[in-house]
Structures are given as C-alpha cells and as structure tokens.
Scaffold this motif. Structure first.
Motif, PDB file in Angstrom:
ATOM      1  N   GLU A 427       8.473   7.928  19.618  1.00 28.87           N
ATOM      2  CA  GLU A 427       7.523   8.160  18.430  1.00 28.87           C
ATOM      3  C   GLU A 427       7.838   7.773  16.931  1.00 28.87           C
ATOM      4  N   ARG A 428       9.251   7.975  17.085  1.00 28.16           N
ATOM      5  CA  ARG A 428       9.970   7.561  15.962  1.00 28.16           C
ATOM      6  C   ARG A 428       9.560   6.068  15.452  1.00 28.16           C
ATOM      7  N   LEU A 429      10.063   5.052  16.612  1.00 23.64           N
ATOM      8  CA  LEU A 429      10.259   3.852  16.846  1.00 23.64           C
ATOM      9  C   LEU A 429       9.376   3.870  16.282  1.00 23.64           C
ATOM     10  N   ALA A 430       7.798   4.392  16.816  1.00 22.77           N
ATOM     11  CA  ALA A 430       6.578   4.115  16.690  1.00 22.77           C
ATOM     12  C   ALA A 430       5.876   4.210  15.378  1.00 22.77           C
ATOM     13  N   ALA A 431       6.826   5.173  14.877  1.00 23.04           N
ATOM     14  CA  ALA A 431       5.736   5.431  12.840  1.00 23.04           C
ATOM     15  C   ALA A 431       6.791   4.791  12.433  1.00 23.04           C
ATOM     16  N   GLU A 432       7.987   3.784  12.298  1.00 17.83           N
ATOM     17  CA  GLU A 432       9.059   3.488  11.658  1.00 17.83           C
ATOM     18  C   GLU A 432       7.846   1.770  11.890  1.00 17.83           C
ATOM     19  N   HIS A 433       7.816   1.104  12.545  1.00 10.39           N
ATOM     20  CA  HIS A 433       7.213   0.080  13.531  1.00 10.39           C
ATOM     21  C   HIS A 433       5.045   0.378  12.584  1.00 10.39           C
ATOM     22  N   ARG A 434       5.275   0.786  12.467  1.00  3.18           N
ATOM     23  CA  ARG A 434       3.847   0.793  11.579  1.00  3.18           C
ATOM     24  C   ARG A 434       3.977   0.504  10.470  1.00  3.18           C
ATOM     25  N   ASP A 435       4.664   1.269   9.673  1.00  3.31           N
ATOM     26  CA  ASP A 435       4.945   1.117   8.351  1.00  3.31           C
ATOM     27  C   ASP A 435       5.615  -0.056   7.915  1.00  3.31           C
ATOM     28  N   LEU A 436       6.487  -1.292   9.453  1.00  2.00           N
ATOM     29  CA  LEU A 436       7.459  -2.304   8.600  1.00  2.00           C
ATOM     30  C   LEU A 436       5.614  -3.283   8.772  1.00  2.00           C
ATOM     31  N   LEU A 437       4.910  -3.350   9.463  1.00  2.00           N
ATOM     32  CA  LEU A 437       3.700  -3.913  10.102  1.00  2.00           C
ATOM     33  C   LEU A 437       3.123  -3.921   8.269  1.00  2.00           C
ATOM     34  N   ARG A 438       2.794  -2.602   8.121  1.00  2.00           N
ATOM     35  CA  ARG A 438       2.157  -2.680   6.905  1.00  2.00           C
ATOM     36  C   ARG A 438       3.074  -3.223   5.711  1.00  2.00           C
ATOM     37  N   ALA A 439       3.935  -3.436   5.545  1.00  2.00           N
ATOM     38  CA  ALA A 439       5.092  -3.951   4.145  1.00  2.00           C
ATOM     39  C   ALA A 439       4.728  -5.596   4.534  1.00  2.00           C
ATOM     40  N   ARG A 440       3.763  -5.960   3.675  1.00  2.00           N
ATOM     41  CA  ARG A 440       2.901  -7.014   3.069  1.00  2.00           C
ATOM     42  C   ARG A 440       3.653  -7.554   2.384  1.00  2.00           C
ATOM     43  N   SER A 441       4.722  -6.712   1.500  1.00  2.00           N
ATOM     44  CA  SER A 441       5.675  -6.639  -0.383  1.00  2.00           C
ATOM     45  C   SER A 441       6.773  -6.640   0.371  1.00  2.00           C
ATOM     46  N   ALA A 442       7.624  -5.924   1.169  1.00  2.00           N
ATOM     47  CA  ALA A 442       8.748  -5.765   1.354  1.00  2.00           C
ATOM     48  C   ALA A 442       9.611  -6.814   1.549  1.00  2.00           C
ATOM     49  N   ARG A 443       9.808  -8.203   1.568  1.00  2.00           N
ATOM     50  CA  ARG A 443      10.226  -8.814   0.836  1.00  2.00           C
ATOM     51  C   ARG A 443      10.583  -8.818  -1.259  1.00  2.00           C
ATOM     52  N   ALA A 444       8.904  -9.038  -1.612  1.00  2.00           N
ATOM     53  CA  ALA A 444       8.954  -9.317  -2.891  1.00  2.00           C
ATOM     54  C   ALA A 444       9.702  -8.201  -3.635  1.00  2.00           C
ATOM     55  N   TYR A 445       9.433  -6.229  -3.081  1.00  2.00           N
ATOM     56  CA  TYR A 445       9.813  -5.431  -3.245  1.00  2.00           C
ATOM     57  C   TYR A 445      11.560  -5.123  -3.533  1.00  2.00           C
ATOM     58  N   HIS A 446      12.022  -5.707  -2.411  1.00  2.00           N
ATOM     59  CA  HIS A 446      13.464  -5.972  -2.280  1.00  2.00           C
ATOM     60  C   HIS A 446      14.155  -7.348  -3.631  1.00  2.00           C
ATOM     61  N   GLN A 447      13.623  -8.539  -3.729  1.00  2.00           N
ATOM     62  CA  GLN A 447      13.830  -9.026  -4.434  1.00  2.00           C
ATOM     63  C   GLN A 447      13.864  -8.939  -6.296  1.00  2.00           C
ATOM     64  N   ALA A 448      12.274  -7.381  -6.461  1.00  2.00           N
ATOM     65  CA  ALA A 448      12.941  -7.102  -8.018  1.00  2.00           C
ATOM     66  C   ALA A 448      13.795  -6.104  -7.566  1.00  2.00           C
ATOM     67  N   LEU A 449      13.666  -5.034  -6.415  1.00  2.00           N
ATOM     68  CA  LEU A 449      15.460  -4.719  -6.889  1.00  2.00           C
ATOM     69  C   LEU A 449      16.436  -4.585  -7.490  1.00  2.00           C
ATOM     70  N   LEU A 450      16.687  -6.349  -6.309  1.00  2.00           N
ATOM     71  CA  LEU A 450      18.148  -7.423  -6.842  1.00  2.00           C
ATOM     72  C   LEU A 450      18.037  -7.311  -7.898  1.00  2.00           C
ATOM     73  N   ASP A 451      16.521  -8.215  -8.700  1.00  2.00           N
ATOM     74  CA  ASP A 451      16.036  -8.346 -10.190  1.00  2.00           C
ATOM     75  C   ASP A 451      16.843  -7.291 -11.474  1.00  2.00           C
ATOM     76  N   LYS A 452      16.217  -5.724 -11.057  1.00  2.00           N
ATOM     77  CA  LYS A 452      16.405  -4.875 -11.422  1.00  2.00           C
ATOM     78  C   LYS A 452      17.968  -4.800 -12.183  1.00  2.00           C
ATOM     79  N   ASP A 453      18.808  -5.069 -10.736  1.00  2.00           N
ATOM     80  CA  ASP A 453      19.923  -4.596 -10.493  1.00  2.00           C
ATOM     81  C   ASP A 453      20.877  -5.394 -11.247  1.00  2.00           C
ATOM     82  N   SER A 454      20.212  -6.634 -11.158  1.00  2.00           N
ATOM     83  CA  SER A 454      21.562  -8.602 -11.749  1.00  2.00           C
ATOM     84  C   SER A 454      21.670  -8.034 -13.033  1.00  2.00           C
TER      85      SER A 454
END
Length: 454
Positions: A427-454
């Motif tokens: 059940e816990r993995l299922a919640a994480e799974h739904r979050d990941l499927l919905r995370a359409r902009s995860a890669r861009a957000y991650h790169q933006a966080l790297l940009d912030k810290d550079s």
C-alpha cells in the motif's frame, strides 16, 4: 473554458469535484470505475449553458469512500449530501452508465430536487447476464509486492473495449468499439489506481442495484435516456418498459448525437440560478500564474500557515502536513497542473511560481528540499503510456529500488542504503507509485534545484 477543482467536506468525508461554466447548476455523475476527469471534454461543451458540477463519487478519484458496505441507496444519498453541503436546493442532472444508476436512485429518493435529468444508457440486466457477471467482474484489487497487479489491471482495462464483460473472451461478447489506444487505457488505469479496492464497493453497489424505473403514474421531473450505436447498453433501451409522463428513451447513432439530445433536453427546463459555492478550509486548489505556469496548484494544510513545505522531485505533498504548515504539489507533480509549455530547468522559473504561492497564502518561510543524489536523466525514466503497459511496472520497480539504493539505479553494495521494511508494504509503495506516475516534471524540477545550488 477553464475547469476548476475543489474540495468540500461532506460530513466526515472529503469530496473532490470539478466545476466549469456559469448559469444554473448541472450536477454530473460519472460512471464506475472512473472519476469526474472523464467529464472534462463534456464540461467544456456544456459550460456555456450551465455551471457544471462533476464530483468524484465516493471512493473514486480524490473523494473518500463511504464507510462500511454501502449499497446504491447510500451512493444516491451521497449525491444529496453533497448538494446539501454546497447549498444547492434544486438543479438539473446528468449521469452516464453506472452514473445513471446512482442518479436514478437519487431521483427516486428526492424527485423534487431535480428540474430535468438526462442519462447515457441505463442497464437492465437479465438474470443470465447477472449470473455471467457473478463475482468474476469485480475481483479484489490490492497492490502486490512486486507489482503483478499492474499487469492484470492494464489488460483488464484494455480488453474491456474488446469484450463485454471483459473476461468473456469469446465471439459472442466481442465489441465493435475495440481499440489499443495507450492514452485511453492509461486514463482509466490511473483512476483504478486511485480507487484501489474501493472500486468494489462503488461498482458492486451499482451492479446489485434494483432496476426499477419509476411507475408511469409517479410524479417525476422530465427524463431522457439515450444510448448510441456500439454502446453495450443500447439494447437495454428496449427493456425499460412503461415510464412516467415526460420520460423518453431512444436509440441514437453516435456519442455526439447522445450529447446533443441530452443537452437539448436539459436546456428545455427552467432551472434556478446559484451563487458562489463553499469549499473546504484545509485543502483545495489555487489558481497561480507566473513565468510559464498558468494553472491550478493543489494545496493542503493551514491556510494561515507561515511555513510552506516543498516535496522532492518525483514526490507529492504529504497526507498530513502537520500543524501550522502548508504543503503544495509543485507544477507537474501530484494533483497540480503541469507547466504551460516545456517544464523549465532553471531555478528562476520555479522560484517565480513558489513566490506566487507565497504571496497567495501570505507565506513567510519556504523549506526547499535538497536534490536527491544521482543523474536526473536516469532517476526519472520516461513513463509515457506504451501499448503494453510496461511503463507501469517500470515505475513500480523504481519505487522499490529507491528504498534499497541511492541512487536507485546503482544496484550495488557501494550504493546500498538503510531502509525500514515497513516502507515496503504494498500500500505504501502504491502511493509512491502514483506520485511517480504523476510527476511529469520531476526531471526539470531536479535540474532546477541543481541550478539553484550551482
């Protein structure tokens, strides 16, 4: 046409609904196991004529389920309870397939509440058909440890367009509307993932519901029932029998003809106007416009909080925000809308959206997470729906591996991480799974966080 999203507390339950348009209220009850999302195209068509209110029925979409073992009367009473909570005394109504069953029951409970009603199909099953359904149509649906449930789910939803019922794979039960469209299958799959095993209660209540049309002498508002070519319920039009005065049932050629006939019928009535509708105090959607984003941001927590907590890339807001805090799903995550165009990789654009959220809620401090370790291009694989549903099991393997290794794709002793076995509960993995499927902009957000810290 803008479709907005809202939450409202109905007794002890949180109910989610979509709203669009202006003018008199039209409540729209969706079929099972779908959600109000299926009505978005129709809401856009009908919004010039009505204020369209499309709730997620109990246990589906983002609405909490009814307690215990509810029957069709309970699901119909939930419609009235929602209208009461919204302050709607009288309105027009529309329901499709199982939504029509719920609506028919609500109509019989309180006929004076509705001005006019339109329905897309109304099932009147024979004993032989009910025997065919049996328990096979609604097997339990629980997440499994290694994601086996996802393979079953993909094929069950896909083949529902090939055969009806889906498990009757023979020539006698073939449908003429078969398709292999990944996007169409994905839309239903996601709604089943949201509902989980609650789909049994909602769908089961509909299948067990009595199919008694109000008798010819009953005092009822006008009702139109139509079904189009290719709809398995079209032949049921001939099974409806005698109906009350002002009721009509007919077969039509296409879905567009069904929608036009339904709208014409609804527009022929005299419907009361409505003012502003109330909303929940601790969860909702805020309209945000800033630097490439123009959409709805899902929030939960204390409206008057001074602290905003942001989630990591690929995640979503916590179910319990804690006291004096507010959490949001950032664009392209959770229940929030995605960016208007391609998600930006620079921190400035994300910071502009966060600043707009801070201004909207009067936030004084925002807790920004550190980016997870790893290469963004590998951390967030392409999860676009494919013909065979492989993206579902890919995402499941990612969420499992994230608990064992950091980054998850480096599966070796050097990258092993400590984990709590309780976090591997399906059940816990299922919640994480739904979050990941919905995370359409995860890669861009991650790169933006790297940009912030550079």
């Amino acid at each position: 046409m803008i479709i907005t999203r809202h939450f409202i507390r109905v007794g002890e339950r949180m109910v989610h609904y979509r709203k669009a348009g202006s003018g008199p209220i039209l409540v729209m009850v969706h079929q099972s196991p779908r959600s109000s999302a299926e009505y978005e195209p129709l809401m856009e068509k009908w919004a010039p004529h009505f204020t369209c209110i499309a709730p997620d029925t109990p246990g589906f979409g983002q609405s909490q389920p009814l307690p215990g073992d509810p029957d069709i009367e309970d699901f119909a009473r939930a419609v009235h309870a929602l209208l009461d909570a919204l302050g709607i005394e009288k309105c027009a109504a529309y329901g499709f397939h199982s939504g029509a069953i719920i609506l028919m029951t609500a109509l019989k409970q309180q006929p004076d509440r509705f001005t006019r009603v339109a329905m897309g199909g109304y099932a009147v099953w024979t004993r032989q058909e009910m025997a065919l359904f049996g328990d096979a149509y609604l097997p339990p649906f629980h997440p499994s440890e290694y994601g086996e449930h996802l393979t079953w789910l993909w094929n069950r939803i896909l083949e529902q367009s090939w055969f009806f019922p889906w498990f009757a794979t023979d020539e006698a039960h073939r449908l003429g509307v078969a398709h292999a469209d990944p996007a169409r299958v994905d839309a239903v799959v996601r709604e089943m993932l949201d509902a989980g095993n609650a789909y049994q209660a909602g769908y089961g209540a509909v299948l067990r519901a009595p199919r008694d049309i109000p008798p010819p002498g009953a005092a009822m508002p006008p009702c139109l029932i139509t079904a189009y070519d290719g709809d398995p319920l079209q032949e049921h039009i001939d099974r409806l029998g005698d109906m009350p005065a002002g009721w009509e049932a007919r077969k039509v050629a296409t879905p567009d003809e069904h929608q036009r006939a339904s709208l014409d019928h609804l527009l022929a009535g005299d419907h009361p106007q409505m003012g502003a509708l109330p909303e929940a105090e601790d969860e909702g959607f805020a309209a945000i416009e800033a630097d490439g984003f123009d959409g709805l941001v899902h929030w939960r927590g204390d409206r008057a909080a001074h602290t905003l907590l942001l989630h990591e890339p690929g995640r979503a807001l916590a179910s319990d925000p804690g006291p004096n805090t507010l959490r949001v799903d950032l664009p392209g995550h959770g229940l929030s809308d995605d960016w208007t165009g391609e998600a930006p990789k620079d921190w400035g654009s994300w910071a502009a959206v966060i600043a707009a959220i801070e201004d909207r809620f009067g936030i004084e401090h925002t807790a920004i997470p550190a980016p997870p370790s790893g290469d963004p291009a590998r951390l967030y694989p392409d999860l676009a729906p494919d013909r065979f549903g492989a993206y579902l099991t890919t995402a499941w393997q990612v969420v499992r591996a994230r608990h064992f290794f950091e980054p998850w794709y480096e599966a070796d002793a050097a990258h092993a991480r400590a984990f709590d076995p309780a976090d591997l509960a399906p059940e816990r993995l299922a919640a994480e799974h739904r979050d990941l499927l919905r995370a359409r902009s995860a890669r861009a957000y991650h790169q933006a966080l790297l940009d912030k810290d550079s």
